[in-house]
Design an enzyme around this catalytic site. Structure first.
Site, PDB file in Angstrom:
ATOM      1  N   GLU A 146       0.788  -1.233   0.000  1.00  0.00           N
ATOM      2  CA  GLU A 146       0.000   0.000   0.000  1.00  0.00           C
ATOM      3  C   GLU A 146       0.826   1.292   0.000  1.00  0.00           C
ATOM      4  O   GLU A 146       0.420   2.282  -0.582  1.00  0.00           O
ATOM      5  CB  GLU A 146      -0.936   0.003   1.222  1.00  0.00           C
ATOM      6  CG  GLU A 146      -1.982  -1.092   1.225  1.00  0.00           C
ATOM      7  CD  GLU A 146      -2.979  -0.953   0.100  1.00  0.00           C
ATOM      8  OE1 GLU A 146      -3.233   0.187  -0.354  1.00  0.00           O
ATOM      9  OE2 GLU A 146      -3.501  -1.999  -0.360  1.00  0.00           O
ATOM     10  N   SER A 407     -31.209 -20.543  54.157  1.00  0.00           N
ATOM     11  CA  SER A 407     -30.371 -20.563  55.363  1.00  0.00           C
ATOM     12  C   SER A 407     -28.924 -20.166  55.102  1.00  0.00           C
ATOM     13  O   SER A 407     -28.074 -20.352  55.983  1.00  0.00           O
ATOM     14  CB  SER A 407     -30.391 -21.976  55.968  1.00  0.00           C
ATOM     15  OG  SER A 407     -31.701 -22.344  56.343  1.00  0.00           O
TER      16      SER A 407
END
Length: 835
Positions: A146, A407
């Protein structure tokens, strides 16, 4: 800005580069708001500047360097260049380039591997590639293809611009844009129509990018934004969706294939045009070979690599935690969790298989949370048995769902009582029917156990002893402990909570309970577990909610295996892990809990239905605990982790087996008990008392009626009236004190009957349609054989002390009286309303 030290520059070029570098660093410094970061930037600039000087001026003497700068400053063009530069800075401030890449949210595991991915706000897959994922191979391939001069120009390649301009003029049409990688980033971030004016804007923006970001960051932007067709943007998105890999593990062949696609994303579509892509890939690999970008053998191997890929679904693991973290961190693109992938997936599978076996019982869901006690991080998070099951609420997060804890809060209650010195493990307490101001709890098995120890009460999860202890330490004390442990619903409703709190009368989450039990594994220090690797340190501050001594005592009790909440299935007994655990079942059997811990892990399990439907077979012991054991045996099988050591301030002492108190002279049966020096009570045992009786032991005497002869002193059990009443109702034999001297007058003024029910001063609402009745019950001494009940001073019924009497009251205020056969009397007043 980075420059290669090997590059040689002329004197003017050198000066301009250094001038640009310093200005760029200065602007970056001004833009930074974080005062902590600024000194770091200054130090970095100094280091980089010195490095540049050494590399760029290696062949220049100090005198030549000074002359070079003087020449530039005196140059007639210098002022013009400086003016242009200041104009650029001004425009940069007025028209800043705002970058908002709008990445997809990614959730990673503890090793940085992708667990879950979300579409971005525009429904595109745009996954952020981190700098450490950009390999040298990837960088070389992209830069070569590129923008070969990417590392050297300042956003614009002037030679490429001139070449493109000449070519476009000669051909009469736009054949080349001379776009650098930086310019492409600008175009990808802010797409505009292709015009010459927009090209100038693009150039300006490219220079802005170069001033504000490093080359590595600009390359990172490019890799994250390039299109791959459909709704896929960014190399990482393509890598994950097509190759099911992160960019840092891609091969040269795969890198090349992904590098060439962005130029023609519509025609080069992976999974659709694979043969054509293969042809183009190999053509570019040949170019790499000719330009010697990569090793020849590596290129040869890459050309022989097949290309058989299709588009895959994005990963969607750990969905509940992923959704939660995405909502809690809306601005983050990558959220790094502490989840351990293989544990998460294994436990998900275990939970799903386990719940599938419970479907026949109408039990449809479960949630599991695993905390590593050493790192205080959550390594597994399963919010439901099957996220993709809409029928049973699979998308509900059971870890955050507010449920009744049953509990499971009892260990914290007893630990608090240990710290207050009220009890020790061997302290005796009565488990008998008790009325607490209208609140009459009963045990899970509907039975009562008489006189028991605290450790037995906790190990067997008995309710009445727990309520008695809560009443003694007071509800606000336990509420404050839960607030310190960050129980949110308890915080909101703290003023409304009463004695039922310890039996599940509040709302909690599995997350809160698991964090609470992790504190027992951390010597009582509460430290909320984190879900991410980079969590805020403020959330990890330790908060001591109980002492290390009481934490150890609780652990020893909860590690017992001779317990009723051990699963009935024999298969679990011989391979049960060494853990401390507590079960819980909510009222109506809607929630089953089992929370366990050892030195390494704390694991919380909830099982039930998100609809809230109760199931008769649902219980913490038989439904939740087997899953807890299965998970512990999976994540910590045959663990070498040492068990908890007793703290230095824990000691042993002998206590009376009858009371758990310090032995008295008459305590012949003594046992060993833990205690906390300077904290635990030192009360002398009073389980028995000396009574004066006749020589035939048929009459007892008090000091008021004691005769000078014909009496002996003898020990008798000193039982509480509530225990005596229960013994009588159950016909349990015990040694009774002989009836008191009938000639004694003083006894008639003491020991009057105690009316247990109704409760004095209470209001009772009765249903007319059901013709309800009110029950009368009392407690008396064992010498009483008959009691007389009166309503508003009128005799209602004669009965034995342990007989429950029922009557239908009139509406309004009622006086209830109870008299015994010794003439002693007690009165109470209640309000009755019919509805």
């Amino acid at each position: 800005m980075r420059l290669k030290s090997q590059q040689r520059y002329s004197k003017p070029q050198t000066s301009l580069f250094l001038f640009g570098y310093v200005v760029k660093a200065g602007i970056h410094f001004v833009k930074i708001d974080d005062e902590i970061e600024k000194p770091k930037i200054v130090a970095e600039v100094k280091t980089e500047f010195i490095s540049l000087q050494k590399s760029l001026f290696a062949t220049m003497s100090k005198q030549k360097l000074i002359k070079a700068f003087q020449a530039i400053i005196k140059n007639k063009y210098f002022k013009g260049i400086a003016s242009l530069f200041m104009l650029f800075v001004l425009l940069d401030l007025i028209f800043p380039f705002r970058i908002n890449p709008n990445y997809s949210t990614l959730i990673t595991d503890s090793e940085g591997k992708l667990l879950h991915a979300f579409l971005n706000k525009t429904d595109k897959w745009r996954m952020e590639t981190e700098l450490n994922e950009i390999t040298p191979t990837l960088e070389k391939a992209i830069v070569f293809k590129e923008d070969r001069w990417f590392r050297w120009h300042f956003g614009v390649n002037p030679f490429a611009v001139m070449r493109a301009g000449v070519k476009n003029v000669l051909t009469g049409r736009r054949t080349s844009g001379a776009s650098t990688i930086t310019m492409q980033v600008v175009r990808l971030l802010n797409p505009q129509k292709r015009t010459y004016f927009n090209k100038f804007i693009e150039i300006f923006r490219a220079i802005q990018l170069e001033f504000h970001y490093s080359k590595d960051e600009i390359l990172q932007f490019y890799i994250n934004l390039v299109p791959y067709g459909s709704n896929i943007e960014g190399l990482k998105s393509a890598s994950i969706l097509y190759f099911q890999k992160s960019p840092n593990v891609l091969s040269l062949a795969e890198v090349t294939a992904l590098t060439i696609i962005p130029n023609r994303p519509s025609s080069l579509r992976l999974g659709v045009n694979n043969p054509y892509i293969l042809q183009e890939r190999n053509r570019w690999l040949q170019n790499f070979k000719e330009e010697k970008v990569f090793n020849a053998q590596d290129i040869e191997d890459a050309m022989n690599e097949p290309l058989n890929v299709i588009r895959h679904e994005a990963p969607h693991l750990a969905p509940h935690l992923s959704l939660r973290l995405k909502q809690e961190n809306p601005t983050k693109s990558i959220i790094k969790t502490a989840l351990v992938r293989h544990k998460q997936l294994t436990i998900e599978n275990i939970v799903q298989n386990y719940i599938s076996r419970l479907y026949a019982m109408n039990i449809h869901n479960a949630a599991v949370m695993v905390i590593n006690n050493k790192t205080h991080q959550v390594e597994a998070y399963i919010g439901s048995a099957d996220f993709n099951n809409p029928i049973d609420g699979g998308q509900v997060d059971g870890i955050r769902a507010i449920r009744s804890p049953g509990s499971t809060l009892k260990p914290l209650l007893y630990a608090t009582a240990f710290d207050k010195g009220i009890i020790t493990p061997k302290t005796a307490i009565n488990d008998v029917p008790t009325n607490f101001g209208g609140f009459e709890p009963e045990n899970f098995d509907k039975l009562f156990h008489g006189k028991i120890t605290i450790e037995y009460a906790l190990a067997n999860s008995l309710n009445i002893p727990a309520v008695k202890i809560l009443k003694e330490i007071s509800t606000p004390v336990l509420v404050d402990k839960l607030k310190k442990a960050d129980f949110q619903t308890v915080k909101k409703n703290s003023s409304k909570l009463g004695l039922s709190l310890v039996l599940g009368g509040c709302g909690v989450t599995l997350e809160e309970l698991t964090n609470l039990f992790a504190a027992f594994a951390q010597e009582g220090n509460f430290q909320k577990a984190t879900y991410t690797l980079n969590a805020d340190t403020k959330s990890r501050i330790k908060n001591e909610i109980i002492s290390k001594e009481s934490s150890y005592l609780i652990t020893q009790i909860l590690a017992q295996i001779t317990r009723p909440d051990l699963p009935n299935n024999y298969d679990y007994t011989y391979r049960m892990p060494k853990i401390a655990w507590k079960t819980g079942t909510s009222f109506g059997k809607k929630d089953a809990w089992s929370i366990g811990y050892n030195a390494h892990y704390t694991i919380g399990v909830w099982i039930g239905n998100f609809s809230g439907e109760g199931v008769p077979e649902l219980s913490g012991a038989n439904i939740a605990t087997p899953l807890l054991f299965d998970i512990f045996n999976t994540v910590d099988y045959n663990s070498s982790s040492k068990w908890f050591k007793a703290p230095e301030n824990i000691a042993y002492r002998k206590v009376c087996a009858e009371s758990g108190d310090v032995p008295n002279d008459f305590c012949t049966h003594q046992i060993v008990d833990y205690y906390i020096p300077s904290v635990s009570k030192m009360t002398k045992c009073q389980h028995a008392k000396y009574i004066y009786v006749s020589t035939d032991e048929k009459i007892s005497y008090c000091s008021h009626c004691l005769t000078e002869s014909g009496t002996v002193q003898k020990l008798y059990p000193n039982y509480a009236p509530e225990l005596l009443s229960w013994y009588e109702s159950k016909h349990i034999l015990y040694e009774k004190v002989p009836p008191h001297n009938p000639k004694c007058e003083r006894v008639f003024n003491t020991n009057a009957p105690q009316i247990v029910y109704p409760v004095d001063g209470s209001e009772y609402f009765l249903d007319k349609d059901e013709n309800q009745k009110l029950m009368l019950n009392c407690q008396v001494g064992n010498e009483v054989k008959t009691v007389y009940w009166y309503i508003n001073d009128k005799l209602l019924q004669k009965a034995s002390p342990n007989t429950e009497v029922f009557f239908r009251p009139e509406a309004g205020k009622i006086k209830i009286s109870c008299s015994d056969d010794k003439g002693r009397n007690a009165d109470i007043y209640v309000e009755v309303k019919w509805e």
